[in-house]
Design an enzyme around this catalytic site. Structure first.
Site, PDB file in Angstrom:
ATOM      1  N   LYS A 127       0.864  -1.191   0.000  1.00 31.92           N
ATOM      2  CA  LYS A 127       0.000   0.000   0.000  1.00 31.92           C
ATOM      3  C   LYS A 127       0.895   1.233   0.000  1.00 31.92           C
ATOM      4  O   LYS A 127       1.933   1.273   0.685  1.00 31.92           O
ATOM      5  CB  LYS A 127      -0.871  -0.047   1.256  1.00 31.92           C
ATOM      6  CG  LYS A 127      -1.927   1.047   1.375  1.00 31.92           C
ATOM      7  CD  LYS A 127      -2.791   0.769   2.612  1.00 31.92           C
ATOM      8  CE  LYS A 127      -3.909   1.800   2.746  1.00 31.92           C
ATOM      9  NZ  LYS A 127      -4.718   1.546   3.967  1.00 31.92           N
ATOM     10  N   SER A 187      -9.650   1.595   3.144  1.00 31.19           N
ATOM     11  CA  SER A 187      -8.839   2.424   2.295  1.00 31.19           C
ATOM     12  C   SER A 187      -7.808   1.630   1.475  1.00 31.19           C
ATOM     13  O   SER A 187      -7.235   2.196   0.539  1.00 31.19           O
ATOM     14  CB  SER A 187      -8.108   3.470   3.149  1.00 31.19           C
ATOM     15  OG  SER A 187      -7.269   2.840   4.075  1.00 31.19           O
ATOM     16  N   SER A 204      -9.744  -0.899   7.245  1.00 27.26           N
ATOM     17  CA  SER A 204      -9.203  -0.663   5.912  1.00 27.26           C
ATOM     18  C   SER A 204      -8.480  -1.820   5.253  1.00 27.26           C
ATOM     19  O   SER A 204      -8.094  -1.701   4.099  1.00 27.26           O
ATOM     20  CB  SER A 204      -8.256   0.549   5.952  1.00 27.26           C
ATOM     21  OG  SER A 204      -9.002   1.726   6.158  1.00 27.26           O
TER      22      SER A 204
END
Lengths: 474, 476, 105
Positions: A76, A151, A175
């Site tokens: 990420k 997210s 997330s």
């Protein structure tokens, strides 16, 4: 697919597979579908090829590259990678190259993993759909008109689409777990402190944790073992070494007490509820004992979270002021420079949370908001503790709905916040939880079931997750 | 300046840079004077993803300070103090708020007055800004600023006194005494001029018995002298205002050493809302009893204790200038050593005070040499003037045998006959003064003694000359 | 002293003060929108007012560690050139910023 990460690593380590060949498979899939999916902020094809070649060379020389040898991974884009842009999908960090690596990045590298790229996210990890990215949304591989969740939408989609074997995300209020559920992959939020946060760009420091996405529970466990464990660079890192998960996956659930939370907030779609019931039945059939428990404060998690997380974030994001790195919008004096830089560099959701968090901490409001929220947090943790006297794990839906269409909730922040109803309380308590794909719901879209466990009870949690996986894949 | 009828109420906040090898929350060097931005790391620069880790030695030094100030050491937590400023890399300072490490102590001034210490806590320092284009490097009117983060993250202890000080003199003594304590425990080199010890003064005035007046905070005090001057100026300013019927505004003021005034820096309304909250990246600091006990047992003798020891051995008061100055310089143990080597500590004290100002705590003149010198003085073998000359020689050569030096200089104590002969000549050559003296004017003896010293080229012992003159007068 | 939880849009005054504290320059529309959205959220968050919290200890961190300390030994830091290369403006090996108005706390 190129097979689970564990197979890849085994094959590369014993020389029966070439890391370069494995990688090319994945790169081909990226070439084919990434333009549509947009899982990545940057794909590091050349670097990955060099790395894969190095891994093969190590093996040829009789060395062991490690437990993730040759495994293509994605990170990420809120984890610092030295010399490689780390943007948090924000304009304010666009193009910024960290001068250091996050601890988890170092550990993956030392285990022989091949980093393929940095994945898209909601800006600064704030969101539940990856639509808050400054660089455009990521699309759900199961249905590109829909969100992948957030997210960590990019990391979830990358695994679901076969762009990488495993990936890392971060979970502050759900997330990792929520996009895992929406994308039909396994997503783990470890116990708070189990995985080092050094090099993870902070959103809410007392809630953030890094964890793996994978197509199998076994792969998730493998990655977790590599990245978890004490780190002296993180003061909140648990002193104990990472839990040994090697034997738990085949233990089965005979005699395990699985809690159904009877006072869980309503709001899950019927198709999601149906999957939860099926999951409970599955476990019961496999020998688990289903018990009813109450977690009365669970329902206040959303409120506590949306006061605590923005408060911490408002402080963590104050460093983006245009002085030392990132975007700068010039002005005649520094305060004006800060204000203009942050106005230009931050997106809407980030600004909104900074405003909310600043307000909740400000003089005269601290007691009513942030102070109160910290007490609600205690109540939630206490209620969980009581529930865990009667149950070894708890089971809930991960997300109230399957993946929703892109654009459906972007005008309604509060509707977006509701996505995290079932995931938030574990972050507040610091407990581990995993989302396991468990069939499909409306529109044949994936549904995830969430296994919650007490602090440091990853072994029990994985045991149950493995059982659920066996049921759906058999 | 008259403060008659007014009571000054003064509290001092002192920030001290700790003498550690590395910074408070990261392992970059804690060093003064290095090339800009060479002692940096992700934590120092507030890079995304950086995390603080607390320096054990900084905690130890902070605890030593607390123990030396008679504080309780408590389990303590860290908080974020949120504000924007270019030299503050994270836009928050990690400090201690409502649970500081050291609380409820006291510091005794040389005369024994106890000044309460409210707290002494840990916090990190900021970077340094240089302002370009304004006048004299000042912030006001500058074109731009340059930031060096070498100092960012350096460990500080903030020591907050209770408002127990009542005069500028007491305030100066407090700062001096505190400095001595910091040096004694090895916590800091506490150099005000270099910024490793920074003093802010909170000053208010009131009529005795009235409630506390509005206080102003004075910053930019770069020396002990400034502390005194600024407090006196500020007190006068406030008294003038109140006597004229004006209200003193609560504000922070800047001391201007050049023109000797304070002026407004920041009013209370301008003050930021710091939004303190518990630092989530750090954990509770609760030093174990064993650690505290060990530190307590290892505490060296503090200045007050050392002044008491010096006073006892030399017979001079603990708050006499000689005792204070010599202890401040760290030369008290040297004086005791001279005593132990068979010398006269009282004489040694005076010599050390007067001749050893340039030395540190390890004077180059061996204790036994000074001891020998004082023995010669006690035996009357050297006059004070001669002794000074011998000492100067010893200082110049880092020691020496005083008897040999005296002999080389041709110093001999005058014997009684030589002395009497000298006095005879002096009386003969200074008839006017002699007659005035015999008539009862004791002061006239000064001129006679002066003449005797001149005639003997300093070899006469003034006391002996005086004694002879007196005897002569009484038998005249 | 706690203030009552807001149920209406936050006042323009409060929005302006908060934006200043946060160093966020907002357009008039943004200020308006945030006033409404924050007010809306806070009215949802009023659900916790039903809880009795007097004797509840606040929980800032999930895991109670203590005394995590580091030895006072120097570690190599960052390369100054690499760091300054990523900075928006530098001069003389220092970070350059426009004039600073107002004083450090």
């Amino acid at each position: 697919m190129s097979g689970p990460a564990s197979d890849i690593a085994m094959g590369v380590r014993d020389g029966s597979r070439s890391a370069v060949t494995v990688l090319e498979d994945y790169l081909a899939r990226i070439d084919a579908r990434e333009p549509r999916i947009h899982a990545f902020n940057v794909v590091l094809a050349d670097e990955a090829r060099h790395r894969a070649a190095d891994i093969d060379a190590l093996v040829a020389n009789g060395a062991d590259p490690g437990p993730l040898a040759g495994v293509p991974v994605a990170l990420k884009d809120n984890m610092c990678t030295r010399g490689v842009p780390t943007t948090c999908s924000s304009k304010i960090l666009e193009g910024w190259r960290p001068p250091y690596d996050a601890t988890v990045v170092r550990r993956l590298s030392e285990a022989g993993a091949v980093v393929v790229g940095k994945t898209n996210l909601d800006e600064f990890a704030m969101g539940s759909s990856t639509e808050n990215s400054a660089f455009g949304p990521t699309r759900n591989p199961h249905d590109p008109t829909r969100v992948p969740g957030g997210s960590s939408g990019g990391s979830a989609a990358a695994v679901a689409a076969g762009f990488v074997a495993v990936s890392l995300g971060s979970d502050t209020g759900g997330s990792i777990r929520q996009p895992a559920a929406l994308c039909g992959v396994v997503g783990v939020k470890p116990s708070y402190g189990a995985v080092s946060r050094y090099g993870l760009v902070a959103f809410a420091s007392s809630l953030d944790q890094i964890g793996p996405f994978a197509n199998t529970v076994a792969d998730a466990a493998l990655v977790l073992q590599v990245i978890a464990g004490h780190d002296p660079a993180d003061s909140t890192s648990i002193p104990q070494p990472a839990a040994d998960l090697s034997d738990v996956l085949t233990e089965g659930v005979a005699g395990v007490r699985v809690g159904r939370i009877v006072d869980l907030p309503s709001g899950a779609d019927p198709d999601v509820d149906e999957r939860l019931e099926a999951a409970l039945e599955t476990l019961q059939t496999a020998g688990a004992k289903i018990v009813d428990v109450e977690v009365p404060a669970f329902t206040y998690g959303l409120t506590a979270y949306y006061l605590i997380a923005p408060a911490e974030a408002s402080s963590n994001l104050a460093r983006y002021d245009g002085v030392r790195y990132g975007l700068r919008v010039d002005a005649t004096e520094t305060n004006a420079m800060y204000a203009a830089t942050r106005a230009e560099g931050f997106g809407d959701e980030v600004k909104r949370r900074i405003m909310l968090g600043t307000y909740a901490l400000s003089a005269g409001y601290y007691d009513a908001y942030y102070g109160k929220a910290l007490k609600v947090r205690r109540l939630i943790a206490d209620d969980f503790e009581r529930a865990y006297q009667h149950a070894d794990v708890l089971l809930t839906p991960t997300s109230p709905t399957v993946a929703f269409p892109i654009g459906e909730r972007t005008d309604n922040p509060f509707a977006m916040y509701l996505c995290d109803t079932y995931t938030i309380p574990t972050n507040l308590a610091g407990h581990p939880a995993v989302s396991v794909p468990f069939g499909t719901g409306a529109g044949r879209l994936p549904v995830g079931v969430q296994v919650l466990a007490p602090m440091l009870a990853e072994p029990m949690m994985f045991r149950v997750a493995a059982e659920l996986e066996r049921a759906v894949t058999s | 300046m008259s403060t008659d009828g007014w009571e000054l109420v003064i509290g001092l906040e002192v920030h001290v840079e700790l003498d550690t090898r590395t910074k408070l929350f990261s392992a970059s060097p804690n060093r003064f004077g290095d090339e800009p931005n060479t002692n940096i790391d992700p934590v120092t620069l507030g890079l995304p993803g950086a995390l603080p880790v607390l320096n054990r030695h900084a905690v130890e030094l902070a605890m030593r300070i607390g123990l030396a100030l008679n504080c309780d050491i408590r389990p303590s937590s860290f908080h974020r103090k949120n504000y924007f400023y270019p030299d503050m890399p994270k836009a928050y300072q990690i400090s201690q708020y409502d649970e500081p490490l050291n609380v409820d102590g006291w510091l005794a001034l040389p005369d024994g007055t106890r000044i309460g210490i409210e707290r002494a806590h840990l916090e990190e320092d900021t970077g340094k800004s240089t302002h370009v284009g304004g006048s004299g490097g000042r912030l006001h009117g500058s074109d731009y600023s340059l930031i060096d983060f070498n100092r960012a993250g350096v460990p500080l202890v903030e020591i907050v006194s209770r408002p127990d000080l009542r005069t500028s003199e007491q305030s100066r003594q407090y700062v001096t005494e505190l400095r001595g304590i910091l040096l004694a425990v090895g916590a800091s080199d506490a150099k005000m001029e270099q910024g490793s010890m920074r003093v802010d003064a909170n000053v208010s005035v009131r009529r005795p018995g009235d409630p506390l007046g509005t206080r102003c905070e004075i910053k930019n005090l770069n020396s002990v002298r400034s502390v005194g001057r600024a407090i006196e100026y500020e007190a006068a300013r406030q008294i003038t205002m109140v006597e004229a019927g004006d209200t003193v505004r609560q504000e922070t003021r800047h001391w201007d050493e050049g023109d000797g005034t304070t002026h407004t820096l920041r009013t209370k309304e301008d003050a930021d809302d710091y939004r303190y909250f518990l630092e989530p990246d750090l954990v509770l600091l609760a030093p174990e009893d064993e650690w505290i006990d060990r530190l307590r047992s290892e505490l060296p003798a503090l200045p007050a204790e050392r002044r008491a020891a010096l006073s006892e051995v030399t017979g001079k008061a603990t708050d006499s200038e000689a005792v204070i100055v010599v202890t401040e310089r760290g030369q008290d143990s040297y004086v005791l050593a001279v005593g132990e080597a068979g010398g006269d500590p009282a004489r040694a004290l005076i010599h050390v005070k007067e001749a050893f100002a340039a030395f540190g705590d390890e004077p180059a003149v061996p204790a036994q040499d000074l001891a020998a010198l004082t023995r010669m003085e006690s035996a009357g073998a050297l006059t004070p003037t001669q002794a000074k000359a011998v000492l100067a020689e010893m200082v110049a050569h880092s020691g020496g045998d005083p008897e040999k030096i005296a002999a080389d200089k041709g110093f001999e104590a005058m014997d009684t006959l030589a002395l009497e002969t000298l006095v005879d000549h002096v009386i003969k050559d200074n008839q006017a003064s002699w007659e005035t003296y015999c008539a009862g004017q004791d002061k006239a003896i000064g001129a006679l003694i002066g003449a005797a010293m001149k005639a003997s080229r300093g070899q006469a012992d003034g006391k002996a000359v005086t004694a002879v003159l007196r005897t002569r007068r009484s038998t005249a | 002293m706690s203030e009552p939880v807001a149920a209406d849009p936050l006042s323009a005054d409060v929005i302006a003060k908060v934006a200043k504290l946060a160093r966020l320059e907002l357009t008039a529309q943004e200020a308006d929108r945030f006033a409404r959205q924050l007010g809306d959220m806070l009215s949802h968050f009023a659900d916790i007012d039903a809880l009795v919290l007097d004797d509840v200890r606040p929980m800032s961190q999930p895991y109670a560690l203590r005394n995590v300390l580091r030895d006072d030994t120097v570690d190599p830091g960052l390369d100054r050139d690499e760091v300054l290369a990523a900075a928006p403006a530098t001069e003389d090996h220092r970070f350059r910023v426009p004039p600073i108005r107002g004083v450090a706390p």
